[in-house]
Design a protein around this motif. Structure first.
Motif, PDB file in Angstrom:
ATOM      1  N   ASN A 322       9.177  34.024  29.363  1.00 35.14           N
ATOM      2  CA  ASN A 322      10.298  33.788  28.447  1.00 35.14           C
ATOM      3  C   ASN A 322      11.511  34.578  28.897  1.00 35.14           C
ATOM      4  O   ASN A 322      12.640  34.083  28.875  1.00 35.14           O
ATOM      5  N   ASN A 323      11.268  35.804  29.309  1.00 36.58           N
ATOM      6  CA  ASN A 323      12.384  36.662  29.713  1.00 36.58           C
ATOM      7  C   ASN A 323      12.874  36.372  31.126  1.00 36.58           C
ATOM      8  O   ASN A 323      14.020  36.686  31.460  1.00 36.58           O
ATOM      9  N   LYS A 324      12.036  35.753  31.961  1.00 39.15           N
ATOM     10  CA  LYS A 324      12.521  35.283  33.261  1.00 39.15           C
ATOM     11  C   LYS A 324      13.539  34.155  33.058  1.00 39.15           C
ATOM     12  O   LYS A 324      14.539  34.074  33.779  1.00 39.15           O
ATOM     13  N   PHE A 325      13.289  33.305  32.062  1.00 41.17           N
ATOM     14  CA  PHE A 325      14.274  32.276  31.707  1.00 41.17           C
ATOM     15  C   PHE A 325      15.566  32.948  31.250  1.00 41.17           C
ATOM     16  O   PHE A 325      16.665  32.567  31.684  1.00 41.17           O
ATOM     17  N   ASN A 326      15.439  33.945  30.362  1.00 34.43           N
ATOM     18  CA  ASN A 326      16.621  34.612  29.825  1.00 34.43           C
ATOM     19  C   ASN A 326      17.452  35.282  30.918  1.00 34.43           C
ATOM     20  O   ASN A 326      18.678  35.343  30.827  1.00 34.43           O
ATOM     21  N   LEU A 327      16.775  35.788  31.954  1.00 38.93           N
ATOM     22  CA  LEU A 327      17.495  36.412  33.070  1.00 38.93           C
ATOM     23  C   LEU A 327      18.414  35.391  33.743  1.00 38.93           C
ATOM     24  O   LEU A 327      19.577  35.696  34.051  1.00 38.93           O
ATOM     25  N   HIS A 328      17.915  34.187  33.956  1.00 40.20           N
ATOM     26  CA  HIS A 328      18.734  33.123  34.557  1.00 40.20           C
ATOM     27  C   HIS A 328      19.872  32.710  33.623  1.00 40.20           C
ATOM     28  O   HIS A 328      20.978  32.399  34.079  1.00 40.20           O
ATOM     29  N   PHE A 329      19.615  32.737  32.306  1.00 39.89           N
ATOM     30  CA  PHE A 329      20.661  32.353  31.353  1.00 39.89           C
ATOM     31  C   PHE A 329      21.806  33.371  31.365  1.00 39.89           C
ATOM     32  O   PHE A 329      22.975  32.993  31.239  1.00 39.89           O
ATOM     33  N   ILE A 330      21.482  34.647  31.505  1.00 38.63           N
ATOM     34  CA  ILE A 330      22.531  35.669  31.575  1.00 38.63           C
ATOM     35  C   ILE A 330      23.361  35.484  32.844  1.00 38.63           C
ATOM     36  O   ILE A 330      24.595  35.550  32.818  1.00 38.63           O
ATOM     37  N   GLU A 331      22.677  35.244  33.959  1.00 38.86           N
ATOM     38  CA  GLU A 331      23.346  35.113  35.254  1.00 38.86           C
ATOM     39  C   GLU A 331      24.105  33.792  35.399  1.00 38.86           C
ATOM     40  O   GLU A 331      25.023  33.688  36.215  1.00 38.86           O
TER      41      GLU A 331
END
Length: 516
Positions: A322-331
Motif C-alpha cells: 500500500n505504501n509502495k503505491f503511495n510513494l509513487h503517488f508522492i513522486e
C-alpha cells in the motif's frame, strides 16, 4: 463468497501448510488406535476437496448427517491442539501459559513447593515480557498456595506478594483504561470519520479528555506506553492533526525499536505502528522520511529473526505494498509504478483468504489511480468499476464517493462521452445521498450538475472557476483530506495548462523537495 467456503473447519484445514498437515497426522498417529479414526478420515476428505461439499462427505459413509457436526467440532479441536504443539507457533506468551498450567496441576496434586518454583520462574518471565495480566494471575495463585504451604518466612512473603499484586493490578487497570480509550476512539473514527468542522472537533476533544486517565509517563511500562500512544494517535487522526499523528506514530514505532524482543512477541502491533507512521508521513508529504521509514520497515520484515506466520505475512504484504503505491503517488512517478500493479495482483491471489475484501478494494482504487496518473484511463475505469459494482461489500463511504468521481473524470479524459450524461446523473445522485459531505465534494457536485450544459469552448473557463474555489480549501484542515483520495486540483491544473497530470504532480514534488 459462497456459504460453503465459509465453513470454519474447511477454511482452517485449507490454511494449513504442508509441515502443519504432516505434524497433525503424526500427532493423530501417536497412538495406533487413531490411525483409522473418523476425524482423521474427515481431515483427509477435506484436504482433497477444492470447495466445501457436505454431500460428498456424507457419501463417504464415515458418519451420519446428525453426527457430522460433532465430528467436525472434534476435528477442529484436534487441529488446534496440534498447531499449539507446533514449534513454529510457540512463543513466550504460550510458554508462560503452559508453565501456569503445569503449576496448577502440581498444586492440585498437593506438590506446593514444586508448583511455587515453576510459578516464580513463569512470573519473572511474564513481567520481563510485559505480560502483566498473566503475571497477576500467577501472583494470585502464589497467594493461594502460600496460604496453605506454611514456612517461617510467610510473613515477609505475604507482604511481598500483596505489594506485587497491588502494583500489577494498578498497571493492568491503567492499561485497560488506555486500551478502552484507544478502542473507543477507533470505533468513533469508523462511525463518524474525520471531523469536518470546529463543532465536531470540540466534541471529540471533550470526549477524549473526559476518558483519558491520569498517568505519569516515567512510571509507565512498555504496554501502558503502547496503549497511550495508540489512544493519542486515533485522537489525532479524528481531529485531522497529521503532525500529531506523526508524533505519536513515531513514539509507537520507536518504542518497538528500543525493545526488539517486543517486535518478536507483538509483530502485528509493530506492523500497524509502522503503517500509521507511513500514513501520517504520506498525508504530510514528508517524502524523505516516508521513503526512509518504508525501506527500514521492509528491511526489518526480511530479517531472519522477524516472526512469520500466515497473518503476519498477509499484513506485511498489505502495509508495505500500500505504501509502495503511495510513494509513487508522492513522486508523480505513475508510469514507473505500473510494474507494481502486476506484482500486487499476482500476490493477491496468494493472500486471497488472508486479506479481507475491503482492503482488496483499496488496492483496486490505488491501481486505478496509478493507471489514471499514467494516462491509461480505460484500465483505470476497469478497476474502478470493480469497486462501484461490488454490491456485497460495505465500504467506507469516502472510498466509494471518490471511486465514482475518479470514474467520471477518467471517462471524460478517455473521451468516452457517449454516456457521460448518464454517468454524471448517477454520480450526482450517489453523492447527494451521502451525509456530511466535504465542501470540496459539494463544489464538485455543483460543477457536475452544470457540466452537461457547458459548451466545449467554455470548458476551460469552468475548470479555472472550479480550481479557484477548490484552492480555498487546500489548506483547510477540515477539507484538505478530500484531496488525498483524488488530487482534483492537480487534475484541474493539468486541464488548464494542457499538460499531463503526472507532469504537474512531478513539478510540485520537485518544488517541495528542492525549493522548500
Amino acid at each position: 463468497m459462497t456459504k460453503e467456503q465459509k465453513d470454519n473447519l474447511f477454511v482452517l484445514v485449507k490454511s494449513l501448510s504442508k509441515s502443519e498437515k504432516r505434524q497433525f497426522k503424526l500427532y493423530v498417529g501417536r497412538l495406533g488406535v487413531n490411525e483409522d479414526s473418523k476425524f482423521l478420515t474427515l481431515f483427509n476428505i477435506l484436504e482433497k476437496l477444492s470447495v466445501y461439499d457436505e454431500t460428498t462427505i456424507l457419501k463417504k459413509g464415515i458418519v451420519k448427517k446428525e453426527q457430522l457436526s460433532n465430528l467436525k467440532a472434534h476435528l477442529y479441536k484436534q487441529i488446534l491442539i496440534s498447531l499449539r504443539l507446533n514449534p513454529s507457533h510457540q512463543n513466550i506468551r504460550i510458554q508462560i501459559r503452559e508453565q501456569l498450567d503445569f503449576a496448577t496441576i502440581l498444586y492440585h496434586k498437593g506438590l506446593y513447593k514444586q508448583s511455587l518454583k515453576i510459578l516464580d520462574k513463569a512470573k519473572n518471565l511474564a513481567i520481563a515480557n510485559e505480560e502483566k495480566n498473566v503475571a497477576y494471575e500467577i501472583v494470585e495463585l502464589e497467594k493461594i498456595i502460600e496460604s496453605q504451604y506454611i514456612t517461617r518466612s510467610l510473613g515477609d512473603r505475604a507482604d511481598e506478594l500483596s505489594i506485587q499484586a497491588k502494583e500489577l493490578s494498578q498497571q493492568n487497570v491503567l492499561a485497560s483504561k488506555l486500551s478502552n480509550l484507544s478502542l473507543q476512539l477507533y470505533g468513533l473514527f469508523l462511525k463518524t470519520g474525520y471531523v469536518k468542522n470546529s463543532k465536531e472537533s470540540i466534541r471529540v476533544i471533550k470526549y477524549f479528555n473526559a476518558r483519558l486517565p491520569k498517568y505519569d509517563i516515567n512510571t509507565l511500562g512498555f504496554r501502558e506506553k503502547l496503549w497511550l500512544y495508540k489512544a493519542y494517535l486515533w485522537y489525532s487522526f479524528l481531529t485531522v492533526d497529521f503532525l500529531s499523528c506523526y508524533k505519536y506514530a513515531t513514539k509507537w514505532v520507536d518504542l518497538f525499536y528500543e525493545n526488539k524482543d517486543q517486535i518478536i512477541l507483538n509483530p502485528v502491533f509493530f506492523l500497524r505502528g509502522n503503517h500509521y507512521l507511513l500514513e501520517a508521513l504520506f498525508y504530510l508529504r514528508h517524502y524523505e522520511k516516508f521513503k526512509e521509514s518504508l525501506v527500514r520497515l521492509e528491511k526489518v520484515t526480511k530479517e531472519k529473526w522477524f516472526p512469520i506466520d500466515d497473518n503476519i505475512d498477509g499484513l506485511t504484504f498489505l502495509y508495505i505494498y500500500n505504501n509502495k503505491f503511495n510513494l509513487h503517488f508522492i513522486e508523480g512517478s505513475f508510469k514507473e509504478g505500473l510494474p507494481l500493479i502486476d506484482e500486487v495482483l499476482e500476490r493477491l491471489k496468494d493472500y486471497n483468504d488472508r486479506i479481507d475484501e475491503h482492503h482488496i478494494m483499496v488496492f483496486y482504487y490505488k491501481i486505478a489511480s496509478m493507471y489514471f496518473g499514467a494516462g491509461e484511463n480505460k484500465k483505470c475505469i476497469q478497476y474502478l468499476e470493480k469497486i462501484i459494482n461490488n454490491k456485497s461489500l460495505q465500504m467506507r463511504e469516502d472510498l466509494l464517493c471518490f471511486a465514482r468521481i475518479l470514474n467520471l473524470v477518467a471517462h471524460y479524459e478517455a473521451g468516452m462521452d457517449y454516456n457521460l450524461d448518464i454517468l454524471i446523473r448517477s454520480t450526482y445522485k450517489f453523492l447527494i445521498k451521502m451525509e456530511d459531505l466535504y465542501d470540496v465534494q459539494k463544489e464538485f457536485i455543483k460543477f457536475l450538475r452544470g457540466l452537461g450544459d457547458i459548451y466545449p469552448n467554455e470548458v476551460r473557463n469552468e475548470f479555472i472557476k472550479l480550481h479557484k474555489k477548490l484552492k480555498e480549501f487546500e489548506h483547510d484542515p477540515y477539507q484538505s483530506r478530500a484531496f488525498l483520495y483524488l488530487d482534483i486540483i492537480s487534475w484541474l491544473e493539468s486541464k488548464i495548462q494542457n499538460r499531463p497530470i503526472a507532469l504537474v504532480i512531478q513539478n510540485k514534488f520537485y518544488d517541495m523537495r528542492f525549493n522548500k
